[in-house]
Write a protein that holds these residues in place. Structure first.
Motif, mmCIF file in Angstrom:
data_model
loop_
_atom_site.group_PDB
_atom_site.id
_atom_site.type_symbol
_atom_site.label_atom_id
_atom_site.label_comp_id
_atom_site.label_asym_id
_atom_site.label_seq_id
_atom_site.Cartn_x
_atom_site.Cartn_y
_atom_site.Cartn_z
ATOM 1 N N ALA A 144 0.815 -1.220 0.000
ATOM 2 C CA ALA A 144 0.000 0.000 0.000
ATOM 3 C C ALA A 144 0.850 1.272 0.000
ATOM 4 C CB ALA A 144 -0.928 0.000 1.213
ATOM 5 N N GLN A 145 2.139 1.135 0.250
ATOM 6 C CA GLN A 145 3.005 2.304 0.278
ATOM 7 C C GLN A 145 3.639 2.530 -1.087
ATOM 8 O OE1 GLN A 145 5.679 1.401 3.620
ATOM 9 N NE2 GLN A 145 4.567 2.916 4.808
ATOM 10 N N THR A 146 4.107 3.755 -1.294
ATOM 11 C CA THR A 146 4.759 4.070 -2.558
ATOM 12 C C THR A 146 6.163 3.471 -2.597
ATOM 13 O OG1 THR A 146 5.749 6.105 -1.733
ATOM 14 C CG2 THR A 146 3.533 6.280 -2.691
ATOM 15 N N VAL A 147 6.729 3.471 -3.792
ATOM 16 C CA VAL A 147 8.105 3.026 -3.965
ATOM 17 C C VAL A 147 9.031 3.850 -3.072
ATOM 18 C CG1 VAL A 147 10.015 2.976 -5.626
ATOM 19 C CG2 VAL A 147 7.747 2.136 -6.291
ATOM 20 N N ARG A 148 8.826 5.153 -3.051
ATOM 21 C CA ARG A 148 9.656 6.045 -2.225
ATOM 22 C C ARG A 148 9.576 5.655 -0.748
ATOM 23 N NH1 ARG A 148 10.698 11.431 -3.662
ATOM 24 N NH2 ARG A 148 8.901 11.288 -5.062
ATOM 25 N N GLU A 149 8.357 5.415 -0.261
ATOM 26 C CA GLU A 149 8.178 5.072 1.158
ATOM 27 C C GLU A 149 8.784 3.718 1.484
ATOM 28 O OE1 GLU A 149 3.991 7.511 1.914
ATOM 29 O OE2 GLU A 149 3.961 5.495 1.040
ATOM 30 N N ASN A 150 8.676 2.752 0.578
ATOM 31 C CA ASN A 150 9.281 1.438 0.783
ATOM 32 C C ASN A 150 10.793 1.547 0.944
ATOM 33 O OD1 ASN A 150 7.815 -1.448 0.344
ATOM 34 N ND2 ASN A 150 6.573 0.187 -0.551
ATOM 35 N N ILE A 151 11.419 2.312 0.068
ATOM 36 C CA ILE A 151 12.874 2.444 0.134
ATOM 37 C C ILE A 151 13.284 3.216 1.384
ATOM 38 C CG2 ILE A 151 14.941 3.251 -1.075
ATOM 39 C CD1 ILE A 151 13.331 3.052 -3.697
ATOM 40 N N ALA A 152 12.462 4.169 1.787
ATOM 41 C CA ALA A 152 12.768 4.970 2.984
ATOM 42 C C ALA A 152 12.824 4.112 4.245
ATOM 43 C CB ALA A 152 11.734 6.084 3.148
ATOM 44 N N VAL A 153 12.106 2.985 4.254
ATOM 45 C CA VAL A 153 12.169 2.078 5.410
ATOM 46 C C VAL A 153 13.616 1.654 5.649
ATOM 47 C CG1 VAL A 153 11.493 -0.198 6.276
ATOM 48 C CG2 VAL A 153 9.800 1.267 5.156
ATOM 49 N N GLY A 154 14.330 1.289 4.572
ATOM 50 C CA GLY A 154 15.737 0.937 4.701
ATOM 51 C C GLY A 154 16.589 2.139 5.070
ATOM 52 N N ALA A 155 16.272 3.290 4.478
ATOM 53 C CA ALA A 155 17.067 4.500 4.715
ATOM 54 C C ALA A 155 17.001 4.964 6.170
ATOM 55 C CB ALA A 155 16.607 5.616 3.786
ATOM 56 N N HIS A 156 15.918 4.626 6.865
ATOM 57 C CA HIS A 156 15.773 5.063 8.271
ATOM 58 C C HIS A 156 16.841 4.467 9.182
ATOM 59 C CE1 HIS A 156 12.383 7.761 8.719
ATOM 60 N NE2 HIS A 156 11.678 7.037 7.861
#
Length: 252
Positions: free
Chosen positions: A94-106
């Motif tokens: 349900a999340q965007t590509v940007r939000e998915n990648i941000a999970v790792g970036a956190h």
């Protein structure tokens, strides 16, 4: 000569009497792009799980940059610079590509704005720039594979373990993905990949380890291991190497 970034020494794992990994030892030099291959059920993914801390070894030792990480939890290994992808890609649909990648970036960027900026930069590195605002559920199989790669890369690893990142892709998609993996290694990330697509192994890997029935049976350049009798028989059955020799085929 490059220093060893990952050292696996005599590692074993048994599940209910089945020896999934048996006394495997290997050294991954910093800055290298190497591969772990072998037939289905050889123990490759189990070995990745042991390296990354998702399961604990029965015996042996694992070191990252000289530090003993045997049995250490995956999130602690991630902080030390180890990231891995998984064969079965499971994005937050349900999340965007940007939000998915941000999970790792956190992992490295605690402020949301910083994590999102890092996510955007990583997306461009793996060819997902135009799809940043698309829901992950809308991605193709190839897009999801790139997303899985991006999420791991967003943690800013020193060592990236790629578990069949090319599985399920067609020849065109494989051809498009090979330069992406190469560019990651060229950017300074050490890459160890599990891969069945021999085109990619031959194109990318400097050194290959071959696992069969939980044991390391060969290692060397991709060209050398594909001519090794034990490797040929592990993939194609006992007696195949002799038949190939008789027919004038490849052999060691």
């Amino acid at each position: 000569m490059a220093e060893t970034l990952l050292r696996v020494a005599g590692v074993s794992k048994t599940f209910g009497g089945l020896k999934a990994v048996s006394r495997v030892s290997l050294d991954v030099p910093e800055g290298s792009l190497t591969a772990l291959i072998g037939p289905n059920g050889a123990g490759k993914t189990t070995l990745f799980a042991l390296m990354s801390g998702f399961i604990a070894a029965d015996e042996g030792q694992i070191e990252l940059a000289g530090q003993d990480i045997t049995g250490q939890a995956p999130h602690l290994n991630a902080r030390l610079g180890m990231a891995r992808t998984f064969q079965i890609v499971q994005p937050f649909a349900a999340q965007t590509v940007r939000e998915n990648i941000a999970v790792g970036a956190h992992l490295r960027h605690h402020q949301r704005a910083d994590a999102l900026a890092q996510a955007e930069a990583v997306a461009h590195r793996v060819g997902l720039g135009p799809q940043l605002d698309k829901p992950a559920s809308d991605l193709t199989v190839a897009g999801r594979k790139r997303l899985e790669l991006a999420r791991a890369l967003a943690t800013e690893p020193r060592l990236l373990l790629l578990d069949e990142v090319l599985a399920g892709l067609n020849p065109q998609e494989i051809g498009d993905m090979i330069p992406v993996v190469r560019s990651i290694a060229d950017g300074g990330v050490t890459v160890l990949m599990i891969e069945h697509v021999m085109q990619a192994v031959m194109n990318l890997a400097e050194h290959v380890w071959v696992l069969a029935q939980g044991e390391l049976i060969a290692q060397g350049t991709p060209q050398a291991v594909t001519r090794n009798d034990r490797v040929i028989e592990a993939y194609l059955g006992v007696g195949t190497a002799a038949r190939l020799r008789a027919a004038g085929g490849p052999h060691d």
